[in-house]
Each structure stands twice: as structure tokens, then as C-alpha cells.
Enzyme design. Sequence first.
Site, PDB file in Angstrom:
ATOM      1  N   LYS B  96     -17.111 -13.963 -48.467  1.00 35.99           N
ATOM      2  CA  LYS B  96     -15.712 -13.567 -48.701  1.00 35.99           C
ATOM      3  C   LYS B  96     -14.874 -14.792 -48.380  1.00 35.99           C
ATOM      4  O   LYS B  96     -14.803 -15.231 -47.227  1.00 35.99           O
ATOM      5  CB  LYS B  96     -15.311 -12.389 -47.813  1.00 35.99           C
ATOM      6  CG  LYS B  96     -13.891 -11.940 -48.102  1.00 35.99           C
ATOM      7  CD  LYS B  96     -13.438 -10.793 -47.221  1.00 35.99           C
ATOM      8  CE  LYS B  96     -11.997 -10.460 -47.604  1.00 35.99           C
ATOM      9  NZ  LYS B  96     -11.208 -10.007 -46.463  1.00 35.99           N
ATOM     10  N   GLY B 157      -3.199  -6.432 -42.464  1.00 31.27           N
ATOM     11  CA  GLY B 157      -2.915  -5.754 -41.206  1.00 31.27           C
ATOM     12  C   GLY B 157      -1.575  -5.047 -41.154  1.00 31.27           C
ATOM     13  O   GLY B 157      -1.212  -4.483 -40.134  1.00 31.27           O
ATOM     14  N   ALA B 183      -6.513  -5.732 -48.100  1.00 29.70           N
ATOM     15  CA  ALA B 183      -5.362  -6.030 -47.235  1.00 29.70           C
ATOM     16  C   ALA B 183      -4.189  -5.093 -47.482  1.00 29.70           C
ATOM     17  O   ALA B 183      -3.772  -4.878 -48.613  1.00 29.70           O
ATOM     18  CB  ALA B 183      -4.900  -7.472 -47.388  1.00 29.70           C
ATOM     19  N   GLY B 184      -3.700  -4.563 -46.388  1.00 25.44           N
ATOM     20  CA  GLY B 184      -2.478  -3.757 -46.406  1.00 25.44           C
ATOM     21  C   GLY B 184      -2.684  -2.268 -46.612  1.00 25.44           C
ATOM     22  O   GLY B 184      -1.741  -1.498 -46.468  1.00 25.44           O
ATOM     23  N   ASN B 205      -9.807  -2.385 -43.009  1.00 23.43           N
ATOM     24  CA  ASN B 205     -10.217  -2.679 -41.637  1.00 23.43           C
ATOM     25  C   ASN B 205      -9.214  -2.129 -40.616  1.00 23.43           C
ATOM     26  O   ASN B 205      -9.503  -1.190 -39.885  1.00 23.43           O
ATOM     27  CB  ASN B 205     -10.421  -4.188 -41.466  1.00 23.43           C
ATOM     28  CG  ASN B 205     -10.833  -4.578 -40.047  1.00 23.43           C
ATOM     29  OD1 ASN B 205     -10.632  -5.699 -39.627  1.00 23.43           O
ATOM     30  ND2 ASN B 205     -11.408  -3.673 -39.272  1.00 23.43           N
ATOM     31  N   THR B 206      -8.016  -2.719 -40.590  1.00 27.53           N
ATOM     32  CA  THR B 206      -7.051  -2.371 -39.543  1.00 27.53           C
ATOM     33  C   THR B 206      -6.770  -0.870 -39.485  1.00 27.53           C
ATOM     34  O   THR B 206      -6.738  -0.281 -38.400  1.00 27.53           O
ATOM     35  CB  THR B 206      -5.731  -3.142 -39.766  1.00 27.53           C
ATOM     36  OG1 THR B 206      -6.001  -4.538 -39.678  1.00 27.53           O
ATOM     37  CG2 THR B 206      -4.691  -2.783 -38.712  1.00 27.53           C
TER      38      THR B 206
END
Lengths: 371, 255
Positions: B96, B157, B183-184, B205-206
Site C-alpha cells: 500500500k 482519520g 480514508a475518512g 481503520n479509525t
Amino acid sequence: MNSFSDLFQTYNWDETRQSIYAKTSDDVLRALAAPKRTLEDFKALVSPAAAPYLEQMAAISQQLTLKRFGKVIQLYIPLYLSNECNNICTYCGFSYDNKLRRKTLSPIEIMQEVAVIKEMGYEHVLLVTGEANQTVNVDYFKQVLSLIRPHFSHISMEVQPLDLEEYQQLTPYGLNTVLVYQETYHQEDYKKHHPKGKKSNFQYRLETPDRLGQAGIHKMGLGVLIGLEDWRTDCFFTALHLNYLEKKYWQSKYSLSFPRLRPFSGGLEPKVEMNDRELVQLICAYRIFNEDVELSISTRESPNFRNNIVKLGITAISAGSKTNPGGYMVEPQSLEQFEISDERSPAEIARVIKAQGYEPVWKDWDSCLTA
Amino acid sequence: MLQIADTTFNSRLFTGTGKFSSSILMEDALLASGSELVTVALKRVDVKNNDTDDILSHLKHPHINLLPNTSGVRNAREAVFAAQLAREALETNWIKLEIHPDPKYLMPDPIETLKATEELAKLGFIVLPYIHADPVLCKRLEDAGTSAVMPLGSPIGSNKGLKTIDFLEIIIAQSNVPVVIDAGIGSPADAAKAMEIGADAVLVNTAIAVSENPVIMAAAFKMAVEAGRMAFEAKLAKPVAHAVASSPLTSFLDE
């Protein structure tokens, strides 16, 4: 604007201090409600008017830290290489006029200290020295970095400010982070506390982060020594400095520390006391003002304070620290720079972090990322 | 079934390993997510001793494929070096590609990313680059030999969801390689929406790691991704501006 000095000169200490102390509850509430906080908001957050809102500040700080950093706390440890120093500083155990046996670690002694630190599990080491340019200089630092680079994934330094070319020479040796504390942004008081030696040059120290940015350092750490001057004003200037640096040197990361004056041999009494509630206020204010800055707490603080601060905005913590050269193995009895307050082992601190529901992180960098 | 390069995935939910309060909790959450591709930051793992590394040892499940990421590098040269080290240490040619010279907002550098993708593809890597939702860059990356593209929904995040949806839709419409929205993504609803508009997968993830209950949240994301994909495959009814009766008034004309 060539350096932070240009911006700094447009500010007046007394006016800045007055504007902080003039902040009201309304200013604080506005700052807490703002989607992005300005430097004026930061003034409100560190002002006396914010004291009644500490719980709200802590909740916001915790939430922002969780979102940005998650439930992790980095661990690091200082390795004092030398207590030789040509400066006279009123607050430091290594001061030139302090009668103590001076010592600079040899390569063999450094490796003995490294062995103990590695045994504790550390991957991030902070190299610390006094300021003795004749002996503890760039050549010495190159030697040390070459020696320890294979053993640590992250190397930080807190040594005398260097020239741009010197920083450029050190980064290829694996230097990742440099901490340089202004001590106080109060120019007249700075001179009183640093009457002799290269450190008495306020301007050169003030412009050090600019040189670090120009050298392309990965991370730099800022801070003041709390107790020398009005902490609210000093920390505002730290925030101003951070703001300036982030915009100009956008490829660097930043960390902040908030060391409170600790007892040491020949000790100076703090001019301004900061209690625990105020330190929590400051930590939360920094986090609310800047979601991305790393916040670091050392063994200067008490075990109880450190246990509870983990959840409030901190991202890095030291443990098991010795503040004297050879303190881990070679010469445990040599004179400390200052007395530490939390003597628990790294393993104990890791357990405390876990008990708070956080993960202690020993490694968060790798030399393979800097080809 | 989703295919990227030579690998087929049952799950269209890719996950990360950062920000968890413990490696055990991370493992439980990843198992609950059903994810078969998990990204891990080289800076967090001990690649020299990967058998004993705490994070890696919790990812040793037959269905989990590792996706090392280059988070922390600032240019193509550093990214290629890190990828080569990851390939050697972790025995995978998947990478990645994350090049964000700006550590504050972690915005990907499109120029360095394109350069690194060209070089890594030539070196035989399966490259999944993290990028802005830039349709032209996605086509350029395709030409450079990327195996997928990973445009962002909003800043990493931030949990702000699909702020770039107009551009994501263009990318999905034009792409010849899988599109993974990365992301996001802050909620299962965001993930479902990403799948509904035709994304091939999402990376989360976050939103999982910092939730109150990461295991339950991971399961929620698993279901949302499945539901969103089913909705996409079933062809969503398009919204219209006027009322359409379910029994048309003119239906007698067809009798």
C-alpha cells in the site's frame, strides 16, 4: 518572513500577557465551541478564565486525541551522554559554575548504557548532553549516531543548538528528531537565567527550529521551562512558534513538552508556581488548539499525575529515566541534571498504560523509511 | 468476489491495524470484520524479527493477507526502498503506497506517488496507491501499472465520510482497475454508501479502532459493506423529481 524572529519582534510580552489575563468566560466558551481554534482561542484556553471549564476541556482533549492518535502511548527514554557544559544557567544541575565531576561517555560506555536500555525494551532513545562545543560536538554526535543506529528505530536529540550545515550533516546518520526548548520567551529574563556561554544568545536559540526546518528534520520538539516566567504567556509564545513552524516547514512533525522546574543541586526556586490543575489545563489547551501535535510527559511529574494524564491528551511518555551520564550502568552515582519524580520501571509504566485501556507502543518509526 | 491482481477476496472490507488499545482487541476486531486484506505500517512492526512482533503475530490467520504500507515516507525514493524491504521481510509483493510529505493532514503527494507506482510496478509489486480522489491521476496510475487505486473519501482519520463523492463516482465510472475507497469513512452508513456507488472495496481503520466497542463496530462494518454491495448489484432505483404511481394511469393502453 525569514525566521520566527521577524514575527516574534511584532509581539510585546507585557501586552500579550495582559490580553491573556483579560480573557473572559465568553471567550473560553467561544474557543470551546469553535470548529478550529485560533491563537486568540488559545489565549482564552490558557487564561485564568478557563479554570472552571477544566472538565469540559479534558473531555474535548481526550476525544480529539483518540480520533487523531487512537488508544496508544509512545514510550521513549533519555540517554545522557555528557554533563560537560560551558553555560551558566540558573536552573540546571550541569551549570558551569556547579562543582561536579564532569563526564562524557566513551563509545564503550555508551554501548554499556545501550545494552541496559535495550533490555528494558526501548526502540526510541533521546540523546541528551550539556553544551560543550569543544568536546561534545558534531563529530562526537556522528560517532554516537553511527554506534547506536543499528540498535534503535527512532533517535532523538536534545543537545546544544547547531548550525544549519551541522544539522544537515547529522540527518544522514539516522537523526530523526531534535528537541530544542527556548526555556523562556521573555527576552530580559532569559538573559538573567543564562548569563554566560553560547546559550546566552537568545536569538540564535530562537532561530534554531528554523534551521531544523531548513535541514528537513523529520520532527522537532518545542517547549519552555515552566517556572521561569509567567507560564501562560510563555506557552502562548510556544503556540505562536508552533503555528509559524507548521505553516513554513510543513513536512516536519512537531511535539511539545511542558517541563516544570524540578529540584537539583544548587537549585533555583520557581519564580512562578504551576499546580497540577494548571498543567492539565495547559495540556488540554495545547490539544484543543492543535489536534496533530504530539504531547510528551517526562518523569519530572509524580506517579499519580502521570497515571491519570494518559487519557487526557498525552501521546508520549518516558519511564525508567536517569538524568546523569552513565546513570543506567556506567556511573549510577554521578550528579543528575534534575531529580526525577516517578521512579517506576518501564514495565510498570507499560502496565499502567494498559490498565487505562491504552496500548504502550515501543516502536513507531523505522530507519527503512528514510532511504 | 473481488479480484485484485492474482488474488480473489470474498470480503470487500479491508482494514487497518493502527490506533487499537491492544493487539488482542485488534485481532478480535479484524476477525469480526471478516477482512481478508489488512494493512500494517512498516514503522510499527519489527520487520527484522517478524516472527515475534506483537502486531504481526496477531495477524497469523490463513484468510488474512498482509498489506504492508509505507506510511512515513516523504518521496518516491524512500517509498521504493521501504517496499523492497517489506517484500523481503514479510514475503509479500503487495504494497500500500502511502506518500504523504505533510504529517499534519497526511495528504498524499500525487507526483511522487505516480513516480513510485511506475517504478514499483516494473519491479513486480502489486501496488495499491493511496491518493486524492483525482480521476486523471487514477487513469495515469492505471497506465503506470497499478493494481488498484485507493482514493480518499475525506482526510485520513477524520470520520467525515464521502466528501469527495462526485469525484469518486467519476473514478469508478472510468476505472479499469479495482477502486478501493480509503480514508475518512466514519460509519457503516458511509461504507454502505461507498459500496452502493460502485466502489469495489473500502478500507476502514479509525472508525473501528477508536469506537467504544471495536469488535461490534467491525461486525457492523462487515454487514454494511455486504449490504451496500448487494444494493449496488441489485441496481438501485434512481431518484426522480416527480411522483410515479405504482399502478400507472395509462396501463390500460397496454392491455
